[in-house]
Write an enzyme that holds these catalytic residues in place. Structure first.
Site, PDB file in Angstrom:
ATOM      1  N   GLY A   9       0.837  -1.202   0.000  1.00 26.95           N
ATOM      2  CA  GLY A   9       0.000   0.000   0.000  1.00 26.95           C
ATOM      3  C   GLY A   9       0.870   1.249   0.000  1.00 26.95           C
ATOM      4  N   ILE A  14      -1.170   6.316   4.233  1.00 21.70           N
ATOM      5  CA  ILE A  14      -0.266   6.017   5.348  1.00 21.70           C
ATOM      6  C   ILE A  14       0.996   5.311   4.838  1.00 21.70           C
ATOM      7  CG2 ILE A  14      -0.042   4.701   7.500  1.00 21.70           C
ATOM      8  CD1 ILE A  14      -3.147   5.137   7.841  1.00 21.70           C
ATOM      9  N   ASP A  33       2.358  -2.455  -4.309  1.00 25.90           N
ATOM     10  CA  ASP A  33       1.020  -1.884  -4.426  1.00 25.90           C
ATOM     11  C   ASP A  33       0.402  -2.386  -5.738  1.00 25.90           C
ATOM     12  OD1 ASP A  33      -0.194   0.931  -2.878  1.00 25.90           O
ATOM     13  OD2 ASP A  33      -1.246   0.179  -4.659  1.00 25.90           O
ATOM     14  N   ASP A  42      -1.567  -7.475  -7.202  1.00 30.39           N
ATOM     15  CA  ASP A  42      -2.900  -7.393  -6.609  1.00 30.39           C
ATOM     16  C   ASP A  42      -2.939  -8.328  -5.403  1.00 30.39           C
ATOM     17  OD1 ASP A  42      -5.515  -7.459  -5.878  1.00 30.39           O
ATOM     18  OD2 ASP A  42      -6.313  -7.855  -7.895  1.00 30.39           O
ATOM     19  N   GLY A  72      -4.978  -1.793   1.993  1.00 34.63           N
ATOM     20  CA  GLY A  72      -6.303  -2.144   2.500  1.00 34.63           C
ATOM     21  C   GLY A  72      -7.379  -1.354   1.786  1.00 34.63           C
ATOM     22  N   SER A 116      -7.373  -1.202  13.021  1.00 35.32           N
ATOM     23  CA  SER A 116      -8.175   0.018  12.918  1.00 35.32           C
ATOM     24  C   SER A 116      -8.938   0.206  14.222  1.00 35.32           C
ATOM     25  CB  SER A 116      -9.169  -0.150  11.760  1.00 35.32           C
ATOM     26  OG  SER A 116     -10.260   0.728  11.906  1.00 35.32           O
ATOM     27  N   TYR A 156     -15.269  -4.725   7.212  1.00 30.74           N
ATOM     28  CA  TYR A 156     -14.075  -3.915   7.528  1.00 30.74           C
ATOM     29  C   TYR A 156     -13.628  -4.123   8.979  1.00 30.74           C
ATOM     30  CZ  TYR A 156     -10.674  -0.169   7.704  1.00 30.74           C
ATOM     31  OH  TYR A 156      -9.499   0.530   7.876  1.00 30.74           O
ATOM     32  N   LYS A 160     -10.275  -6.338  10.313  1.00 31.59           N
ATOM     33  CA  LYS A 160      -9.264  -5.639  11.112  1.00 31.59           C
ATOM     34  C   LYS A 160      -9.157  -6.234  12.526  1.00 31.59           C
ATOM     35  CE  LYS A 160      -7.832  -2.642   8.042  1.00 31.59           C
ATOM     36  NZ  LYS A 160      -6.422  -2.590   7.604  1.00 31.59           N
TER      37      LYS A 160
END
Ligand code: NAD
Length: 268
Positions: A9, A14, A33, A42, A72, A116, A156, A160
């Site tokens: 990512g 971030i 990424d 991917d 994410g 998260s 989500y 997490k």
């Protein structure tokens, strides 16, 4: 001392802020990424994850000082839950597992996963313990089907939560800290990145996004999360093992001040 750190990512938000910070400090970053990165893969597919692991191994020559699997996707009303299962959970856990041997060869290696504060601040019932258990059991196909039933808004915090539990279960084991690798998780609150911009643009959840209280009075900055990650990767953080570190401008403390710290739950 210059270190080699892999970040997934790394093209945005971030991950990009961390890559910029580490590079400016003289470290070597291997970015992974789906777009605009050193290694393009991917991570929501098994083949993409396998290719990414192989490419990072080759790029680091078998020795990796740090790993931050940051890629994410958030939950959106029109997004399937299954992609979050594959990217947020397996895209994190398989990279950690697949690159552990490279981390183990480094001096003072560290890995930090991204959970998260949605894990602790979304309403009770949103996190499916059944899906968490299925994820921790490693059953991607079953978890994908279950998450498509709940939708991605619930998937989500569920994915997490599973990431955080996986970290807590593995960090103190012979395979991780026993090999000298510190493994921790951070739990950011709402942070001003492309992910949040995408949510804000959504006609259904957009109007509600900023109603989530942040006592500090603003969203987090990606650079603030990058600073925490850089610290956890560095030599002064060696005593952090299996920690779940909330960094959210006070939302978690506001939402549930007395829930934690708490003594262990009685075993069922
Ligand atoms: P972002 O959208 O800015 O960055 C996410 C990155 O993941 C992008 O570069 C994107 O290209 C990449 N990505 C997406 N799908 C991919 C795929 N299939 N394979 C490989 N890469 C892929 O978002 P961000 O806010 O920087 O998010 C980084 C991490 O922080 C995520 O794990 C997110 O869940 C977590 N997080 C973010 C917030 C927030 O409010 N922004 C809060 C808590 C946790």
């Amino acid at each position: 001392m210059s270190r080699t750190i892999a970040i997934t990512g790394a093209a945005s938000g971030i991950g990009a802020a961390l890559a910029k910070r580490l590079t400016s400090e003289g470290h070597r970053v291997i970015g992974v990424d789906v777009q605009k990165s050193d290694i393009e893969a991917d991570l929501s597919t098994a083949a993409g994850r396998k290719a990414a692991i192989a490419a990072v191994k080759e790029a680091c020559g078998g020795v990796l000082d740090g790993l931050v699997p940051c890629a994410g996707l958030s939950g959106l009303p029109n997004r399937a839950g299954s992609i979050l299962v594959s990217l947020n959970y397996f895209g994190t856990i398989e990279l950690l597992e697949g690159l552990r041997e490279c981390l183990a060869r480094a001096e003072a290696p560290a890995a930090v996963a991204i959970s998260s504060n949605s894990t602790t601040t979304t309403p009770a019932g949103m996190v499916s313990e059944e899906i968490v258990a299925t994820l921790l059991a490693g059953d991607e196909q079953k978890a994908r089907a279950m998450a498509d039933e709940t939708g991605s808004l619930a998937a989500y915090p569920t994915t997490k939560t599973a990431v955080a539990r996986w970290v807590r279960r593995h960090a103190p084991t012979p395979e991780w800290v026993g090999q000298g690798i510190t493994l921790n998780a951070i739990a950011p609150g709402k942070t001003a990145t492309a992910m949040v911009a995408e949510g804000r643009a959504d006609p259904i959840i957009g109007p509600h996004l900023d109603k989530f209280p942040i006592p500090l009075g603003r969203d987090g900055k990606p650079e603030e999360l990058a600073a925490l990650l850089a610290f956890l990767l560095g030599p002064e953080a060696r005593f952090f093992v299996g920690s779940f570190i909330v960094c959210d401008g006070g939302t978690d403390a506001l939402t549930r001040p007395d829930d934690w710290p708490a003594p262990p739950r009685p075993k069922a």
